[in-house]
Design an enzyme around this catalytic site. Structure first.
Site, PDB file in Angstrom:
ATOM      1  N   ASN B 291       6.502  -8.884  30.474  1.00 52.64           N
ATOM      2  CA  ASN B 291       5.822  -7.477  29.769  1.00 52.64           C
ATOM      3  C   ASN B 291       7.173  -6.466  30.259  1.00 52.64           C
ATOM      4  O   ASN B 291       7.803  -5.625  30.248  1.00 52.64           O
ATOM      5  CB  ASN B 291       4.851  -6.785  29.731  1.00 52.64           C
ATOM      6  N   ALA B 292       7.279  -6.493  31.705  1.00 54.73           N
ATOM      7  CA  ALA B 292       8.304  -6.127  33.036  1.00 54.73           C
ATOM      8  C   ALA B 292       9.869  -5.881  32.402  1.00 54.73           C
ATOM      9  O   ALA B 292      10.310  -6.953  32.697  1.00 54.73           O
ATOM     10  CB  ALA B 292       8.387  -6.287  33.945  1.00 54.73           C
ATOM     11  N   GLY B 293      10.445  -4.766  32.345  1.00 56.31           N
ATOM     12  CA  GLY B 293      11.680  -4.800  32.362  1.00 56.31           C
ATOM     13  C   GLY B 293      11.814  -3.276  32.827  1.00 56.31           C
ATOM     14  O   GLY B 293      11.233  -2.405  32.732  1.00 56.31           O
ATOM     15  N   LYS B 298      23.983   2.607  30.682  1.00 52.49           N
ATOM     16  CA  LYS B 298      25.808   2.785  31.620  1.00 52.49           C
ATOM     17  C   LYS B 298      26.557   1.987  29.819  1.00 52.49           C
ATOM     18  O   LYS B 298      26.519   0.437  29.204  1.00 52.49           O
ATOM     19  CB  LYS B 298      26.348   2.273  32.388  1.00 52.49           C
ATOM     20  N   LEU B 299      28.018   2.324  29.999  1.00 49.67           N
ATOM     21  CA  LEU B 299      29.170   2.080  29.315  1.00 49.67           C
ATOM     22  C   LEU B 299      29.758   1.002  29.523  1.00 49.67           C
ATOM     23  O   LEU B 299      29.142   0.822  30.449  1.00 49.67           O
ATOM     24  CB  LEU B 299      29.740   2.755  28.035  1.00 49.67           C
ATOM     25  N   LEU B 300      29.850  -0.092  28.792  1.00 45.11           N
ATOM     26  CA  LEU B 300      30.381  -1.356  29.868  1.00 45.11           C
ATOM     27  C   LEU B 300      31.343  -1.245  30.455  1.00 45.11           C
ATOM     28  O   LEU B 300      32.007  -1.986  31.101  1.00 45.11           O
ATOM     29  CB  LEU B 300      30.369  -2.624  28.250  1.00 45.11           C
ATOM     30  N   TYR B 357      20.754  -4.357  28.940  1.00 48.99           N
ATOM     31  CA  TYR B 357      19.657  -4.232  28.551  1.00 48.99           C
ATOM     32  C   TYR B 357      19.515  -5.845  26.909  1.00 48.99           C
ATOM     33  O   TYR B 357      18.457  -6.472  27.135  1.00 48.99           O
ATOM     34  CB  TYR B 357      18.978  -3.198  28.222  1.00 48.99           C
TER      35      TYR B 357
END
Lengths: 274, 451, 431
Positions: B291-293, B298-300, B357
């Protein structure tokens, strides 16, 4: 008569004519004194003793002290009480004294003699229980500039100031004189506050010599036998407040002690207990 | 946790008179409650092999079973279409479903079991099998008042026992926020189970009893809810989080009577330390929940390597390394082991400002699919859950507009709760869920994003 | 003696937990001893899965203690996730508290009186008990006992404004009036411990502690508290050069070598260790990190005698070695509590000094030198800080883990304590 009143009376007496030239041949006695536990607790607290039902070695002195004052305040006493300086003290405890024992206390004066700086006199106290001597005290007072009829009393006991690292540091608070006065009855104004002390030539109030002596021997509580002799020379006055150091050194089966100023190392007290 | 004021307001009398559309209050699982709150319609088209055991299951749970829709509200509608192979069969299904959906109760369940299109012997059969996908997803969008529609695509050689845990999950309140999903069920991995109809677990309230479950990122949010939920279902919890989160982690471990393991899963020796802990302290593990995340949005165009690397390291690389270690090690992952990885709607639909992400979360899906056969060889499964908009501390901090938009763009018109994700993981984590492998189950209320 | 010891069973160190230590009047300023001890206990419970478990005993203490904390450890148990049926009691032996608690628990385990136990301590210099002035206190006590209004009025009449001045606990020895630093400065001078050597030891402590954190050594020894995740006294960038710039705070003139950098700061914190029999550990599938082999406590006459306040471990260690048939060189780790850098260095010098060893320790030859690379390898009090009663628990857990990592060997713990006391112990790796 309360001690304060005795001091007042002595102060007046000091300027009146009619002072005696020799020691009065008089002994003041109180019989069947019992120690008040509340008072004992107050004394122990002020001087740093643990409270037990055995009297601290220096405690009987406060029982004898009012009698000393009564003797010294009397018109016939050859030296004026105000200004007398306690220069030496010797206590011999013959055995432990329990707080409940009825104590007979006798006080007299002796050894009225010349001193390099004036005249000195010993106030001698003897405490007994049912005729058995249990405690002796000898307090030597100096009257600066006073004169005595008899010759030189001899050297004060030799005692060198112990050198070495401090065993303890005491921060002696400014109310120490008032606190000890409250438990000892010694309300000599030089101990009470800076103003009254200044009247007698001290920059600040000074600690009672017997408080310093008691506090020093209290540090050795548990290491001094019940029957012992405690000899003390008072040196420089301990001005209040002060930080002082206690030095203890084992010697000849007993202890040498000194109390010195933390900053100047000037000695306030040198003592032996054995 | 849910701070959905619109939902609360829409359920007041004033809102009704004003014509504010009602945001349904979802029925959620509470231990001791029956599987269903009312009768269920259980039917089949053709020689469906599941209708009978499912009917028995419903009756065993204390509810009556009807074969066609009548006057009563239906808590559930189960239609076994596994034998449907023709358009005529499909038409028959419509005849059953149309009256049935009219009677579905609030928070009701529509569950269709269909055949595997890839296994179809004819083109028509394949078309019909695939048609169910569009049918069920559309029903999901039509249902109101918290009712859901889901499809189980069952392999031809799967016995009724294979679907047992899945049927229970989709009928129960545990699946409150799982809607419009298609889940494939095959022959359970591992040694064949006793092929006697529906295997009734000893205690349906504690389906994870005796199982050791590791939950990473367990100190707060969804991870803490997973730990709580798995513990409630009987699992022993090993709660893992970074050392800096230890204070909360200890609270989670203690309230679940579990164990706290402070571990940075990105550390080089993390797999070794985790497996060592599981071996030494628990004699192995039955359920691993990745579950860790983290997010570092930020915009690419403005993305730096640190943001990219840290997100990929925690969200994907750590899972890969731990899964590799679990596969390599012979003993730690026990028989009927289950791996559940938390992916995200962002990994399916993409999200502005979340290239790192979304890449990591999409990567999880690829990993799950690739690892599924390898874990199957060990008698284990690996699946992913992909949460949609879940009400957490993180979403509470979103700007109101973004938050409201996120909440409403799904068939249930609200955000889910952490427990909804947790319940889904609990289902996948059961030993009886061995038929579900390599799947991605969205917990999103049938979000329109990425669907 | 050694043979006798072997008749009893082993006491195992299973693990530990502490909260990060924080400098006084900082991050934990609002936390009480009870708060910190309970949090530490809960962290231990979480790490070892002991929620709802009844342990044999929890023994802990604090040096600076409020009167309300008369049953501190039991209250912490009741506030924790341990079974409320777990008994507890307080101990207090100044900085020796934590180790003495561990000795008490391990002895009961060895005797078979208990199967498991928790030991340690807590201290806060921020939330320290402040007493009212002694005169005021006496009046208040009497007031409480007064039976009549007139008696109370009479007592109230004794109140003076000066009595409102509170009494703040001082870090000084009651019998000597000297602070610990002043005592340590005397010993440092006596042994000629140089400023450079002290600063080097302090820098090493910071370096070792930082490295231990970085490699995850404390991941299963520390649980964050109130947002603090590492000991906040830790200066990973500390160096001899930086430390050399600090002004001395203890000692006088050329002898003034002790600074805030090579002395421990006042610190808040708490630490506990989990102990048990080997059987209990196995039943609970808990690893045994080390065995608690033996311990010794010594005391010196620092008031009227020749010994320094913090030199009692110098006496305790040879007695412990003799009883266990070991030499000072038979250890893989030395954990010598860094009350002051000079304390550690003076202790080592004393063990190396033939004359001192002969005259004072009664040894034919000195204990000798230690391999300094084995000293406080994961940092010690100079870097971590020193919440008095918590230090023992910190050291026992860290040493046990170091031994477990190494997989063999033994470690020596030496902790000096106020009142001229020293507590020392031996841990041994479990093979």
């Amino acid at each position: 008569m309360a001690l304060g009143a005795l001091y007042a009376k002595a102060a007046v007496g000091a300027v009146l004519p009619g002072r005696g030239k020799t020691l009065p041949d008089r002994e003041i006695a109180r019989e069947g004194l019992t120690v008040d536990l509340g008072h004992l607790a107050d004394y122990a607290r002020v001087c740093g003793f643990a409270l037990t039902d055995t009297l601290p070695m220096t405690y009987p002195h406060v029982l004898a002290f009012p009698l000393q004052v009564e003797l010294m305040a009397c018109r016939a006493f050859p030296l004026p009480l105000p200004g007398l300086v306690h220069v030496a003290n010797r206590i011999t405890a013959h055995r432990a004294i329990r707080a409940g024992e009825p104590l007979d206390v006798r006080v007299r004066a002796e050894r009225f003699a010349a001193h390099p700086k004036g005249a000195q006199v010993d106030l001698v106290a003897a405490v007994s229980v049912a005729g058995e001597p249990v405690w002796d005290g000898r307090s030597t007072y100096l009257a600066r500039g006073g004169s005595a009829p008899t010759g030189f009393a001899g050297e004060m006991p030799e005692m060198s100031d112990v050198d070495g690292p401090a065993s303890a540091v005491w921060r002696v608070e400014k109310d120490t004189g008032r606190r000890y006065a409250a438990v000892s009855g010694d309300v000599n104004p030089i101990h009470l506050n800076p103003l009254t002390a200044r009247a007698f030539g001290f920059p600040r109030a000074i600690a009672h010599g017997m408080w310093t002596a008691a506090r020093a021997v209290a540090a050795l509580q548990g290491r001094v036998p019940d029957a012992a002799t405690y000899e003390v020379l008072f040196r420089k006055p301990l001005l209040l407040p002060s930080a002082v150091e206690l030095v203890t050194q084992p010697a000849r089966g007993g202890w040498n002690l000194s109390v010195r100023n933390r900053r100047t190392s000037a000695a306030h007290l040198a003592a032996q207990v054995h | 946790m849910s701070n959905d004021r619109l939902r609360d307001f829409s359920n007041t009398g004033i809102a009704g008179r004003l014509g504010v559309p009602r945001v349904p209050l979802l029925r959620r699982h509470e231990p001791g409650r029956p599987l269903l709150p009312g009768p269920a319609l259980v039917s089949a088209v053709g020689a469906g092999r599941f209708a009978k055991p499912i009917g028995a299951l419903v009756e065993e749970s204390g509810q009556s079973v009807v074969e066609s829709a009548g006057e009563d509200k239906l808590a559930a509608v189960v239609l076994d279409l596994t034998a449907a192979a023709s358009l005529a069969d499909l038409a028959a299904a419509q005849q059953i479903l149309t009256p049935a959906v009219r009677k579905i109760a609030p928070s009701g369940r529509l569950l269709v079991l269909g055949p595997e299109p890839a296994e179809a012997s004819t083109g028509e059969a394949a078309a019909v099998a695939q048609a169910l996908d569009g049918l069920v997803r559309s029903i999901g969008k039509e249902l109101r008042a918290g009712a859901t529609a889901n499809l189980l695509v069952v392999a031809a050689d799967a016995l009724p026992a294979a679907v047992d845990s899945s049927v229970r999950f989709f009928l129960s309140a545990r699946s409150a926020y799982v809607d419009g999903q298609v889940v494939h069920v095959g022959v359970p991995v591992g040694a064949p189970q006793d092929p006697v109809g529906m295997d009734d677990p000893i205690d349906p309230d504690r389906p994870l009893a005796g199982r050791v479950a590791v939950v990473t990122g367990a100190a707060r949010g969804i991870g803490a809810a997973i730990a709580d939920t798995l513990a409630r279902d009987g699992a022993s919890i090993v709660a893992v989080d970074i050392p800096a989160a230890g204070e909360n982690l200890a609270k989670v471990a203690n309230r679940t009577a579990g164990v706290a393991l402070q571990l940075d899963i990105t550390a080089a020796d993390a797999p070794e330390r985790l497996l060592g802990h599981l071996r030494e302290r628990h004699g192995g593990v039955d359920l691993v929940v990745h579950n860790a995340g983290i997010t570092r949005d930020k915009l690419l165009a403005n993305m730096d390597a640190a943001r990219w690397d840290s997100v990929l390291a925690v969200n994907l690389a750590a899972q890969l390394r731990i899964n590799d270690a679990l596969l390599t090690d012979e003993t730690v992952l026990r028989e009927a082991g289950r791996i559940v990885c938390v992916s995200s709607q962002s990994g399916i639909a993409g999200n502005r400002g979340q290239t790192n992400y979304a890449a990591s979360k999409a990567g999880i899906i690829g990993m799950v699919r690739a690892y599924a056969p390898r874990f199957a060889e060990r008698g284990a499964t690996i699946n992913a859950v992909a949460p949609g908009f879940i009400e957490t501390e993180m979403t509470q901090k979103m700007p109101l507009g973004t938050r409201e938009a996120g909440r409403r763009v799904n068939s249930l018109r609200q955000g889910g709760l952490p427990v909804d994700v947790a319940e889904t993981i609990g289902w996948l984590g059961q030993s009886s869920s061995g038929g579900v492998n390599g799947q991605v189950v969205r917990v999103c209320g049938q979000s329109i994003l990425g669907a | 003696m050694a043979a006798k010891t072997r008749q009893t069973r082993q006491a195992a160190v299973i693990g530990g937990n502490r909260i990060p230590f924080a400098r006084a009047n900082g991050k934990y300023a609002r936390a009480s001893n009870l708060d910190m001890l309970t949090a530490t206990l809960d962290g231990l419970v979480a790490r070892y899965g002991l929620a709802g478990e009844r342990l044999g005993e929890v023994v802990a203490g604090a040096v600076l203690k409020h009167s309300r904390d008369f049953n501190l450890t039991r209250e912490a148990v009741l506030g924790s996730r341990l079974a409320p049926s777990t008994p507890a009691y307080d101990v207090q032996q100044a900085c020796g508290t934590g180790l003495e608690a561990a000795i008490a628990v391990s002895n009961k385990i060895r005797l078979g009186q208990i199967e498991s136990g928790v030991a340690g301590g807590v201290d806060t210099a921020s939330d320290a008990p402040i007493a009212v002035n002694e005169d005021l206190r006496r009046i208040l006590v009497a007031l409480n006992g007064a039976r009549s209004a007139s008696a109370r009025l009479k007592l109230l009449g004794k109140l003076r404004p000066g009595q409102i001045v509170p009494e703040i606990p001082q870090n000084s020895e009651p019998r000597t009036g000297l602070s610990m630093g002043e005592h340590a400065a005397i010993t440092a001078k006596e042994w000629g411990v140089s400023r450079e050597a002290q600063d080097e030891l302090a820098a090493a402590s910071h370096r070792h502690l930082a490295a231990a954190y970085d490699r995850g050594f404390f991941d299963d020894l520390v649980t964050p508290y109130l947002g603090v995740t590492r000991d906040d006294n830790l200066r990973p960038d500390s160096s001899v050069e930086k430390l050399a710039k600090l002004k001395p705070v203890f000692g006088r003139g050329e002898d003034a070598t002790m600074t805030a950098g090579n002395s421990t700061p006042l610190t808040d914190g708490s630490a506990l260790v989990l102990l048990g029999s080997d059987e209990w550990a196995a039943e609970h599938k808990l690893p045994v990190l080390a065995h608690f082999v033996d311990a010794e406590t010594a005391a010196v006459d620092y008031v009227h005698g020749r010994d320094g306040l913090l030199t009692a471990p110098v006496y305790a260690v040879p007695r412990l070695l003799e009883r266990n048939g070991l030499t000072l060189q038979d250890f893989d780790f030395y954990e010598i509590h860094e009350a002051f850098a000079s304390t550690v260095l003076a202790t080592l010098k004393a063990w190396e000094d033939p004359a001192f060893s002969k005259e004072r320790l009664g040894l034919d030859s000195p204990l000798g030198s230690i391999d300094r690379s084995r000293l406080n390898v994961n940092g010690s009090s100079l870097a971590a800080g020193h919440p008095f009663a918590a230090t023992g628990g910190r050291i026992v857990a860290s040493l046990a883990k170091a031994l477990h990592e190494k997989g063999s060997g033994r470690g020596l713990i030496s902790i000096c304590a106020a009142g001229g006391q020293g507590v020392v112990a031996i841990l041994e790796a479990v093979k």
